[in-house]
Design a protein around this motif. Structure first.
Motif, PDB file in Angstrom:
ATOM      1  N   HIS A 132      -6.399  57.727  36.898  1.00 23.08           N
ATOM      2  CA  HIS A 132      -5.220  57.299  36.140  1.00 23.08           C
ATOM      3  C   HIS A 132      -3.924  57.751  36.802  1.00 23.08           C
ATOM      4  N   ASP A 179       1.549  51.250  38.431  1.00 22.19           N
ATOM      5  CA  ASP A 179       2.244  50.624  37.295  1.00 22.19           C
ATOM      6  C   ASP A 179       3.733  50.979  37.275  1.00 22.19           C
ATOM      7  N   ILE A 220      -6.938  47.461  31.942  1.00 23.29           N
ATOM      8  CA  ILE A 220      -6.167  48.701  31.991  1.00 23.29           C
ATOM      9  C   ILE A 220      -6.504  49.511  33.239  1.00 23.29           C
TER      10      ILE A 220
END
Lengths: 462, 79
Positions: free
Chosen positions: A45, A52, A206
């Motif tokens: 992440h 992102d 995601i």
């Protein structure tokens, strides 16, 4: 008094001795490995968030890296850069080569985290475990692909087993210092990673690196390694699943600051409302106008305003106006199919996909046939196709179409690399800076040259 | 008394100095002073190069002379 001095001495010695205890110890290896799938996902992440936010330059890329890649190429006219606005733009690739170690280090850091996930994750059968595993494989494959394009010579199937590839690390081991593999081994390693990600078939958006994204990268790998039949087949799957868009929908897709619209599978800066990414995207919008597009590039638009990309790409002052962001979108796959079929000798399908793209971009276009293709520009610095053969009218038309379609998307520099690495120059302050053939391949950082026994450097760097 | 103080002072200083003797416990950093590679130096533009640049500028100025001085309206959206 003497007693006090004795006590004082002992106390000082005790303090001195105890203060040194373990403060320089290196943390023991193997004791910081996460255990649950969720804990492992945190490793990924961090990198996904950087993509992102638009702060990642080299794993997926961001706006500024796309612009820098364009500055290395000939789509922008470096000699006409406007200063001081263009002070931070690299004049030519030589301005970046000594910073390439940041790319090398950054990408290998991501590979390290992927390796930890792939080899240490025990929860492999849960849904989350499979997703994390697939993401790690796809991300590692993409990372090695990026390294291969930057730090290895163009792939030649005839000599790939002798060409220098990358140091391949499959698992987390601080003591492991592999020398460079062959380019063939590197490409096979990447292929296997991406195939594993595809086999796991995860679709959780995601995690960004979905099965379709892995397929996209696999098509790129096959294309780069000239496995035309495989490239065309897998690109066809992507194109079918994510059809081309046109007109207003195309403009919205290309002008969106932060959304993956149309057939964009993945893009940078989707959180562009955040502070950092907003500045990355917006700064690039300003900066890109400091260097005009080259006449050669502008002249490619023979249909002028009838080509929707003409007004999108630059204005009357030849300032680049297209929004800059890293992305994966179907048009590239359409062009991969066209070129792959052309190299396979399947002119019918090559024309079909070339015309398909043009039909979505050029109003009132006349479909190309083998009889009405434009002539090859014999004055152009590029005279050979990706296989080293002289351009045919068909491969030239596909090449030009690709240049227009993927302008400011980080493609042109690698196209030059794939097509013979031509030398060209730019001027600044009375000096002439030449992009030489060896500069298309970045140097292995000096630290790695010193630390890894048997490490071989690319040509041109000492 | 003075003798004790002197001995202790010397002993403490010796211990303090000796404590600095193991600076190699941490693995040595391998950062060389100069990480950069020497790239070919730029050359001075020749008359021919300068003429090529002049032509480039001339063509650019002529081609963009009619361009509206105003900025083209942005087509960017914030979707």
């Amino acid at each position: 008094m003497k007693k006090l001095i004795h006590i004082g001495f002992v106390a000082i010695i005790a303090l001195l001795a105890s203060s040194c205890k373990e403060y320089l110890d290196v943390k023991p290896q193997g004791e910081v490995i996460p255990k649950t799938a969720e804990e492992f996902s945190a490793l990924l992440h961090t990198h996904l968030d950087a993509i992102d936010q638009g702060t990642d330059s080299y794993i997926f890329g961001n706006s500024i890296w796309m612009l820098e890649l364009e500055c290395f190429s000939d789509n922008l006219e470096a000699s006409l850069t406007k200063y001081p606005d263009g002070n931070t733009l690299p004049l030519y690739v030589g301005s970046w080569l000594n910073n390439s170690r940041n790319a090398y280090r950054g990408i290998y850091s991501t590979i390290r985290d992927c390796n930890i996930v792939i080899h240490e994750l025990e929860e492999r059968d849960s849904e989350l475990g499979k997703t994390i595993l697939a993401t790690a494989h796809a991300m590692r494959g993409a990372c090695y692909f990026n390294l291969m394009r930057l730090f290895c010579d163009p792939y030649d199937p005839a000599t790939a087993e002798r060409q220098l590839g990358l140091s391949l690390t499959e698992e987390f081991d601080m003591e492991n210092r592999p020398a460079r593999s062959s380019l063939y081994q590197t490409a096979t390693f990447i292929e296997n990673d991406l195939l594993e990600a595809i086999r796991l078939n995860r679709q959780e958006a995601i995690y960004r690196y979905t099965a379709d994204v892995a397929k996209f990268y696999l098509a790129r790998v096959y294309f780069w390694t000239r496995q035309w039949d495989k490239a065309a087949a897998i690109a066809g799957e992507i194109l079918e699943a994510h059809p081309l868009v046109e007109g207003e929908e195309y403009l919205n897709m290309m002008n969106s600051k932060s959304s993956a619209l149309g057939n964009v599978l993945m893009r940078s800066s989707v959180y562009a409302t955040g502070q950092s990414s907003s500045s990355d995207y917006d700064n690039t919008r300003t900066l890109q106008k400091a260097r005009p597009v080259s006449k050669e590039f502008a002249d490619l638009f023979a249909e002028k305003e009838n080509d929707i990309r003409y007004a999108l790409s630059f204005n009357a002052k030849r300032e680049a106006t297209k929004g800059v962001f890293a992305n994966l979108r179907s048009a590239e796959m359409c062009l991969v199919m066209a070129e792959s079929y052309a190299h396979l000798g399947d002119n019918t399908n090559a024309l079909k996909y070339l015309n398909l793209l043009r039909s979505k971009r050029v109003t009132g276009h006349t479909p190309y046939t083998m009889g009405n293709l434009p002539d090859v520009d014999t004055d152009n610095k590029l005279q050979q196709d990706a296989t080293g053969q002289p351009f045919s009218k068909l491969t030239w038309a596909i090449h030009c179409e690709r240049r227009k379609e993927l302008f400011l998307e980080g493609d042109r520099w690698f196209e030059l690399k794939r097509h013979g690495r031509p030398e060209f120059w730019a001027a600044k302050d009375g000096q002439k800076y030449t992009t030489m053939q060896f500069m298309y391949t970045a140097p292995i950082p000096r630290n790695d040259m010193l630390l890894i026994p048997g490490m071989q450097q690319n040509n041109g760097y000492e | 008394m003075k003798k004790f103080i002197s001995i202790y002072f010397i002993a403490i200083m010796t211990i303090l100095c000796a404590g600095c003797g193991s600076e190699d416990e941490v693995p040595p950093r391998m950062d060389p002073i100069d990480n950069d590679y020497q790239l070919p130096l730029p050359t001075t533009l020749t008359a021919e190069d300068r003429e090529a640049i002049r032509q480039l500028q001339l063509e650019y100025e002529e081609a963009t002379a009619d361009a509206a001085s105003e900025e083209a309206p942005s087509t960017e959206n914030d979707v």
